[in-house]
Enzyme design. Structure first.
Site, PDB file in Angstrom:
ATOM      1  N   GLY A   1       0.825  -1.203   0.000  1.00 35.60           N
ATOM      2  CA  GLY A   1       0.000   0.000   0.000  1.00 35.60           C
ATOM      3  C   GLY A   1       0.856   1.248   0.000  1.00 35.60           C
ATOM      4  O   GLY A   1       1.009   1.905   1.043  1.00 35.60           O
ATOM      5  N   TYR A   2       1.446   1.568  -1.136  1.00 31.61           N
ATOM      6  CA  TYR A   2       2.290   2.757  -1.267  1.00 31.61           C
ATOM      7  C   TYR A   2       1.609   3.801  -2.153  1.00 31.61           C
ATOM      8  O   TYR A   2       1.255   4.870  -1.695  1.00 31.61           O
ATOM      9  CB  TYR A   2       3.654   2.379  -1.862  1.00 31.61           C
ATOM     10  CG  TYR A   2       4.720   1.993  -0.862  1.00 31.61           C
ATOM     11  CD1 TYR A   2       4.392   1.474   0.375  1.00 31.61           C
ATOM     12  CD2 TYR A   2       6.064   2.138  -1.166  1.00 31.61           C
ATOM     13  CE1 TYR A   2       5.373   1.115   1.282  1.00 31.61           C
ATOM     14  CE2 TYR A   2       7.056   1.784  -0.263  1.00 31.61           C
ATOM     15  CZ  TYR A   2       6.711   1.277   0.962  1.00 31.61           C
ATOM     16  OH  TYR A   2       7.678   0.935   1.847  1.00 31.61           O
ATOM     17  N   SER A   3       1.453   3.493  -3.446  1.00 38.26           N
ATOM     18  CA  SER A   3       0.973   4.482  -4.411  1.00 38.26           C
ATOM     19  C   SER A   3      -0.465   4.905  -4.121  1.00 38.26           C
ATOM     20  O   SER A   3      -1.299   4.112  -3.667  1.00 38.26           O
ATOM     21  CB  SER A   3       1.055   3.920  -5.838  1.00 38.26           C
ATOM     22  OG  SER A   3       2.394   3.714  -6.221  1.00 38.26           O
TER      23      SER A   3
ATOM     24  N   ASN B   1      12.093   5.432 -13.585  1.00 42.48           N
ATOM     25  CA  ASN B   1      13.505   5.458 -13.961  1.00 42.48           C
ATOM     26  C   ASN B   1      14.099   6.861 -13.912  1.00 42.48           C
ATOM     27  O   ASN B   1      15.295   7.029 -13.650  1.00 42.48           O
ATOM     28  CB  ASN B   1      13.677   4.853 -15.361  1.00 42.48           C
ATOM     29  CG  ASN B   1      13.603   3.331 -15.328  1.00 42.48           C
ATOM     30  OD1 ASN B   1      13.181   2.744 -14.338  1.00 42.48           O
ATOM     31  ND2 ASN B   1      14.018   2.698 -16.412  1.00 42.48           N
ATOM     32  N   GLU B   2      13.267   7.859 -14.142  1.00 44.91           N
ATOM     33  CA  GLU B   2      13.761   9.236 -14.029  1.00 44.91           C
ATOM     34  C   GLU B   2      14.168   9.538 -12.582  1.00 44.91           C
ATOM     35  O   GLU B   2      15.210  10.173 -12.326  1.00 44.91           O
ATOM     36  CB  GLU B   2      12.680  10.223 -14.496  1.00 44.91           C
ATOM     37  CG  GLU B   2      12.406  10.192 -15.989  1.00 44.91           C
ATOM     38  CD  GLU B   2      11.537   9.010 -16.420  1.00 44.91           C
ATOM     39  OE1 GLU B   2      11.431   8.769 -17.634  1.00 44.91           O
ATOM     40  OE2 GLU B   2      10.981   8.342 -15.538  1.00 44.91           O
TER      41      GLU B   2
ATOM     42  N   GLU C   1      13.075  -3.774  -3.195  1.00 49.73           N
ATOM     43  CA  GLU C   1      12.156  -3.944  -4.315  1.00 49.73           C
ATOM     44  C   GLU C   1      12.865  -3.697  -5.641  1.00 49.73           C
ATOM     45  O   GLU C   1      12.697  -4.453  -6.599  1.00 49.73           O
ATOM     46  CB  GLU C   1      10.969  -2.989  -4.179  1.00 49.73           C
ATOM     47  CG  GLU C   1       9.977  -3.105  -5.341  1.00 49.73           C
ATOM     48  CD  GLU C   1       8.860  -2.078  -5.278  1.00 49.73           C
ATOM     49  OE1 GLU C   1       7.948  -2.171  -6.118  1.00 49.73           O
ATOM     50  OE2 GLU C   1       8.891  -1.187  -4.408  1.00 49.73           O
TER      51      GLU C   1
END
Length: 399
Positions: free
Chosen positions: A127-129, A385-386, A244
């Site tokens: 439960g992050y985003s 990736n940025e 991760e």
């Protein structure tokens, strides 16, 4: 670095292969290699087979149930399982929340959660985003207000992978809205059966139900389920993200896809009437991604070696995440390119293990379109990736 395996390592590889031959059913192997849809029972059954052998958590310390393998043994193990077509063990418990509990959890949390993660009794999700809080994760808005020995949680999480199956979710929640973004966050372990939790499916472009929205409406969570200190969750979140990002590299799976790409190219026709594998421009692209994968493999070995010494992954994890995700995308693109016009139709029903209906192209074609769509996300999740390039710039170059 010596790339040749020692006699002891070769013997270990033979042991792994013998285990896979004995425990991985032909039906499950065919599902994985054929890109068919896997069930919850497929994942849990393979997890439990590894658990019985004592091999389910090679990244864990021995005192918690780890294997005590060297970095090379762990590399061999992961590569052999991927090549054989074994399902991946789900990372959310074994490789994400478990290291956080080991490093920052209370003795009671370690005693309760770690054995159940190891055995497969508990299926975890992340439960992050949140909507509007993806790459800028510290801007999350899900609130947890403390009332005595309980937190009352309200808010929403999104892109929750396989949350429809989960028993528990580890969540970042805001416990001090007045503090700086990173300083007002706590890390909670929440039972998915708690009243007030609603899981809503998000159906993806390929028609699959892999991700979800999770809503919290006055969900009561014991304070004892907070990992570490209140408002220090950002520290634990960064620790978890390092683990991760290391796993996102997926070296073994990419090597299996590379082998599959070469097989497809030997069967698909080229514009001159020959086989695609004989087209020099196509072969150049295959050779390029193979070289990049070999370089990534060496870097992965170094990171594994550091992790086995109980060192938290550093900026190398960001490098693994960048290159690993880009290589996965390149391989999926090249397989679509190799299929040519046969890549245009997407037959969702053909992903069912028992499907025996008509096919619009070769039998290896239907899963590749969905795979291509799915791989678009790899450069975004786990920190885009940025963002990873910014981390490398700051931590290595000092910018």
């Amino acid at each position: 670095m010596d790339f040749n395996f020692t006699p002891e390592e070769l013997a270990f590889r033979d042991e792994v292969r013998a285990f896979v031959d004995a425990e991985l059913s032909p039906g499950l192997r065919d599902k994985v290699l054929g890109g068919k849809r896997l069930s919850k029972d497929d994942f849990i059954g393979w997890h439990k087979a590894l658990y019985r052998k004592g091999w389910v958590a090679p990244n864990w310390p021995v005192e918690y149930g780890g294997t005590g393998w060297t970095a090379v043994q762990r590399h061999i193990f992961e590569e052999e399982l991927a090549d054989a077509g074994a399902p991946a063990t789900l990372p959310f418990g074994l490789r994400m929340v478990a290291p956080v509990i080991m490093a920052f959890g209370s003795p009671a949390q370690k005693e309760y959660f770690l054995p159940r993660i190891l055995s497969g009794e508990h299926w975890w999700c992340q439960g992050y985003s949140e909507p509007g809080s993806g790459s800028d994760l510290a801007s999350l808005k899900t609130r947890a207000e403390r009332q005595g020995d309980t937190y009352i949680v309200n808010g929403q999480k999104t892109w929750t992978t396989l949350g429809q199956h989960a028993d528990w979710i580890f969540c970042l929640v805001r416990t001090n809205p007045e503090a700086r973004k990173q300083e007002g966050i706590s890390f909670l372990l929440i039972d998915m059966k708690t009243p007030g939790i609603t899981v809503r499916p998000i159906i993806m472009l390929d028609g699959e139900h892999e991700v979800n929205e999770v809503w919290f409406d006055n969900v009561e969570v014991p304070v004892d389920n907070r990992v570490g200190e209140e408002n220090k969750g950002w520290t634990y979140a960064k620790f978890l993200l390092g683990h991760e990002r290391t796993g996102i590299a997926e070296i073994g799976r990419s090597k299996r896809w590379l082998k599959q790409l070469k097989q497809i190219a030997t069967q698909q026709p080229a514009s001159d009437g020959g086989k695609l594998i004989d087209d020099l421009r196509f072969r150049d692209r295959v050779a390029q991604v193979e070289i990049e994968l070999m370089a990534l493999e060496v870097t992965n070995l170094r990171v594994i070696a550091a992790e086995m010494e109980h060192k938290a992954p550093g900026p190398e994890a960001s490098l693994l995440k960048i290159r690993g995700s880009e290589i996965q995308q390149t391989l999926s693109e090249l397989m679509m390119l190799a299929l040519g016009h046969d890549a245009l139709p997407f037959q969702h029903a053909a992903l069912d293990p028992g499907y025996d209906g008509p096919l619009a192209g070769p039998d290896y074609g239907p899963p590749l379109t969905g795979q291509y769509f799915n791989m678009r996300k790899t450069t975004i999740y786990g920190g885009s990736n940025e963002i990873q390039k910014n981390i490398i710039s700051k931590m290595i170059l000092g910018f």
